[in-house]
Design a protein around this motif. Structure first.
Motif, PDB file in Angstrom:
ATOM      1  N   ALA A 126       1.259  -1.708   1.179  1.00  0.00           N
ATOM      2  CA  ALA A 126       1.180  -0.319   1.651  1.00  0.00           C
ATOM      3  C   ALA A 126       2.280  -0.061   2.676  1.00  0.00           C
ATOM      4  O   ALA A 126       2.012   0.091   3.868  1.00  0.00           O
ATOM      5  CB  ALA A 126      -0.192  -0.037   2.244  1.00  0.00           C
ATOM      6  N   PRO A 127       3.535   0.022   2.232  1.00  0.00           N
ATOM      7  CA  PRO A 127       4.639   0.184   3.177  1.00  0.00           C
ATOM      8  C   PRO A 127       4.550   1.485   3.987  1.00  0.00           C
ATOM      9  O   PRO A 127       4.985   1.522   5.131  1.00  0.00           O
ATOM     10  CB  PRO A 127       5.884   0.159   2.303  1.00  0.00           C
ATOM     11  CG  PRO A 127       5.413   0.524   0.943  1.00  0.00           C
ATOM     12  CD  PRO A 127       4.007   0.006   0.847  1.00  0.00           C
ATOM     13  N   ASP A 128       3.957   2.527   3.399  1.00  0.00           N
ATOM     14  CA  ASP A 128       3.819   3.798   4.123  1.00  0.00           C
ATOM     15  C   ASP A 128       2.885   3.675   5.325  1.00  0.00           C
ATOM     16  O   ASP A 128       2.915   4.495   6.239  1.00  0.00           O
ATOM     17  CB  ASP A 128       3.329   4.897   3.182  1.00  0.00           C
ATOM     18  CG  ASP A 128       2.035   4.541   2.478  1.00  0.00           C
ATOM     19  OD1 ASP A 128       1.838   3.354   2.117  1.00  0.00           O
ATOM     20  OD2 ASP A 128       1.206   5.444   2.277  1.00  0.00           O
ATOM     21  N   LYS A 129       2.075   2.617   5.337  1.00  0.00           N
ATOM     22  CA  LYS A 129       1.167   2.356   6.460  1.00  0.00           C
ATOM     23  C   LYS A 129       1.634   1.160   7.297  1.00  0.00           C
ATOM     24  O   LYS A 129       0.903   0.664   8.145  1.00  0.00           O
ATOM     25  CB  LYS A 129      -0.249   2.113   5.942  1.00  0.00           C
ATOM     26  CG  LYS A 129      -0.835   3.332   5.269  1.00  0.00           C
ATOM     27  CD  LYS A 129      -2.201   3.065   4.709  1.00  0.00           C
ATOM     28  CE  LYS A 129      -2.708   4.318   4.010  1.00  0.00           C
ATOM     29  NZ  LYS A 129      -3.892   4.050   3.233  1.00  0.00           N
ATOM     30  N   GLY A 130       2.849   0.681   7.026  1.00  0.00           N
ATOM     31  CA  GLY A 130       3.393  -0.436   7.777  1.00  0.00           C
ATOM     32  C   GLY A 130       2.868  -1.789   7.342  1.00  0.00           C
ATOM     33  O   GLY A 130       3.000  -2.780   8.064  1.00  0.00           O
ATOM     34  N   VAL A 131       2.282  -1.869   6.140  1.00  0.00           N
ATOM     35  CA  VAL A 131       1.763  -3.134   5.609  1.00  0.00           C
ATOM     36  C   VAL A 131       2.778  -3.654   4.594  1.00  0.00           C
ATOM     37  O   VAL A 131       2.867  -3.142   3.481  1.00  0.00           O
ATOM     38  CB  VAL A 131       0.369  -2.951   4.955  1.00  0.00           C
ATOM     39  CG1 VAL A 131      -0.126  -4.286   4.403  1.00  0.00           C
ATOM     40  CG2 VAL A 131      -0.610  -2.367   5.956  1.00  0.00           C
ATOM     41  N   PHE A 132       3.516  -4.673   4.981  1.00  0.00           N
ATOM     42  CA  PHE A 132       4.578  -5.197   4.139  1.00  0.00           C
ATOM     43  C   PHE A 132       4.212  -6.529   3.484  1.00  0.00           C
ATOM     44  O   PHE A 132       5.088  -7.271   3.050  1.00  0.00           O
ATOM     45  CB  PHE A 132       5.868  -5.324   4.952  1.00  0.00           C
ATOM     46  CG  PHE A 132       6.403  -3.979   5.377  1.00  0.00           C
ATOM     47  CD1 PHE A 132       7.064  -3.168   4.480  1.00  0.00           C
ATOM     48  CD2 PHE A 132       6.191  -3.516   6.662  1.00  0.00           C
ATOM     49  CE1 PHE A 132       7.540  -1.928   4.840  1.00  0.00           C
ATOM     50  CE2 PHE A 132       6.656  -2.272   7.062  1.00  0.00           C
ATOM     51  CZ  PHE A 132       7.330  -1.473   6.135  1.00  0.00           C
ATOM     52  N   SER A 133       2.924  -6.816   3.370  1.00  0.00           N
ATOM     53  CA  SER A 133       2.486  -7.981   2.608  1.00  0.00           C
ATOM     54  C   SER A 133       2.873  -7.764   1.163  1.00  0.00           C
ATOM     55  O   SER A 133       2.894  -6.624   0.683  1.00  0.00           O
ATOM     56  CB  SER A 133       0.968  -8.145   2.711  1.00  0.00           C
ATOM     57  OG  SER A 133       0.563  -8.299   4.050  1.00  0.00           O
ATOM     58  N   LEU A 134       3.160  -8.846   0.457  1.00  0.00           N
ATOM     59  CA  LEU A 134       3.537  -8.730  -0.943  1.00  0.00           C
ATOM     60  C   LEU A 134       2.281  -8.578  -1.806  1.00  0.00           C
ATOM     61  O   LEU A 134       1.310  -9.305  -1.638  1.00  0.00           O
ATOM     62  CB  LEU A 134       4.334  -9.941  -1.378  1.00  0.00           C
ATOM     63  CG  LEU A 134       5.655 -10.155  -0.623  1.00  0.00           C
ATOM     64  CD1 LEU A 134       6.340 -11.422  -1.103  1.00  0.00           C
ATOM     65  CD2 LEU A 134       6.562  -8.939  -0.759  1.00  0.00           C
ATOM     66  N   GLY A 135       2.315  -7.607  -2.718  1.00  0.00           N
ATOM     67  CA  GLY A 135       1.178  -7.322  -3.567  1.00  0.00           C
ATOM     68  C   GLY A 135       1.231  -8.058  -4.894  1.00  0.00           C
ATOM     69  O   GLY A 135       2.174  -8.815  -5.177  1.00  0.00           O
ATOM     70  N   ASP A 136       0.218  -7.826  -5.722  1.00  0.00           N
ATOM     71  CA  ASP A 136       0.177  -8.413  -7.060  1.00  0.00           C
ATOM     72  C   ASP A 136       1.400  -7.992  -7.842  1.00  0.00           C
ATOM     73  O   ASP A 136       1.817  -6.840  -7.808  1.00  0.00           O
ATOM     74  CB  ASP A 136      -1.083  -7.959  -7.804  1.00  0.00           C
ATOM     75  CG  ASP A 136      -2.365  -8.514  -7.193  1.00  0.00           C
ATOM     76  OD1 ASP A 136      -2.281  -9.538  -6.485  1.00  0.00           O
ATOM     77  OD2 ASP A 136      -3.431  -7.904  -7.402  1.00  0.00           O
ATOM     78  N   GLY A 137       1.982  -8.912  -8.555  1.00  0.00           N
ATOM     79  CA  GLY A 137       3.165  -8.622  -9.368  1.00  0.00           C
ATOM     80  C   GLY A 137       4.472  -8.733  -8.615  1.00  0.00           C
ATOM     81  O   GLY A 137       5.536  -8.474  -9.174  1.00  0.00           O
ATOM     82  N   SER A 138       4.419  -9.123  -7.351  1.00  0.00           N
ATOM     83  CA  SER A 138       5.649  -9.267  -6.592  1.00  0.00           C
ATOM     84  C   SER A 138       6.455 -10.473  -7.067  1.00  0.00           C
ATOM     85  O   SER A 138       5.884 -11.531  -7.329  1.00  0.00           O
ATOM     86  CB  SER A 138       5.321  -9.457  -5.097  1.00  0.00           C
ATOM     87  OG  SER A 138       6.503  -9.746  -4.384  1.00  0.00           O
ATOM     88  N   PRO A 139       7.767 -10.320  -7.212  1.00  0.00           N
ATOM     89  CA  PRO A 139       8.594 -11.459  -7.636  1.00  0.00           C
ATOM     90  C   PRO A 139       8.792 -12.474  -6.506  1.00  0.00           C
ATOM     91  O   PRO A 139       9.239 -13.573  -6.728  1.00  0.00           O
ATOM     92  CB  PRO A 139       9.928 -10.823  -7.998  1.00  0.00           C
ATOM     93  CG  PRO A 139       9.997  -9.612  -7.140  1.00  0.00           C
ATOM     94  CD  PRO A 139       8.573  -9.116  -7.025  1.00  0.00           C
ATOM     95  N   GLY A 140       8.475 -12.076  -5.255  1.00  0.00           N
ATOM     96  CA  GLY A 140       8.699 -12.944  -4.105  1.00  0.00           C
ATOM     97  C   GLY A 140       7.560 -13.865  -3.882  1.00  0.00           C
ATOM     98  O   GLY A 140       7.496 -14.762  -3.156  1.00  0.00           O
TER      99      GLY A 140
END
Length: 166
Positions: free
Chosen positions: A152-166
């Protein structure tokens, strides 16, 4: 060392809206630089005169500059490890980091995403960027250009979500 701070809403008449680093070799760790602006270079950070700062786990979010380097303008050598540049903007070059021609900037295991610049690039260099995610990555040195899929980058949550290549 600067560790565990939030630097926000800085406003520089010229350079380095959040931090202006000059004649100082230091480490910046676990710092959030957000919503800072500079009328010229380095919306969040400006480095100069052999400062050689090292940044670890630093987030550069929603910073802006009137000239090159929306996140960082590096006029001295600098190293960035596990850093994030997101939502930074400039009407000039480099949405994440702009480096002067005579300095060495190293970026490792970091993400630059959703930044805006006149050239459409996050960085104005490619020499030492490794194992990082950014939109203009060409696949070399372990770099990829796939969306990191933040929770949730719009809320300042930069954890990687499902499907992230990282």
């Amino acid at each position: 060392m600067l560790d565990g701070f939030i630097i926000e809403h800085g406003n520089a008449l010229y350079d380095g809206g959040g931090l202006y680093i000059r004649y100082c070799t230091t480490q910046i760790r676990n710092v959030l630089l957000r919503d800072n602006q500079a009328t010229r270079w380095g919306g969040a950070v400006y480095t100069q005169n052999g400062s050689n700062p090292e940044f670890f786990n630093v987030l550069f979010v929603n910073n802006s500059s009137g000239s090159a380097g929306a996140g960082v303008m590096a006029s001295s050598d600098a190293t960035f490890v596990n850093c994030l540049w997101y939502g930074n903007s400039t009407t000039d070059l480099a949405g994440a980091i702009y480096k002067s021609t005579s300095v060495v900037v190293q970026v490792y295991n970091s993400i630059a995403w959703n930044n805006a610049s006149s050239d459409g690039n996050d960085f104005n260099f490619s020499a030492v960027i490794e194992n990082s995610i950014f939109k203009d990555a060409n696949g070399s040195n372990g770099n990829i250009s796939q969306d990191p899929v933040f929770v949730a980058p719009d809320k300042g949550v930069f954890s990687l979500g499902d499907g992230s290549p990282g």
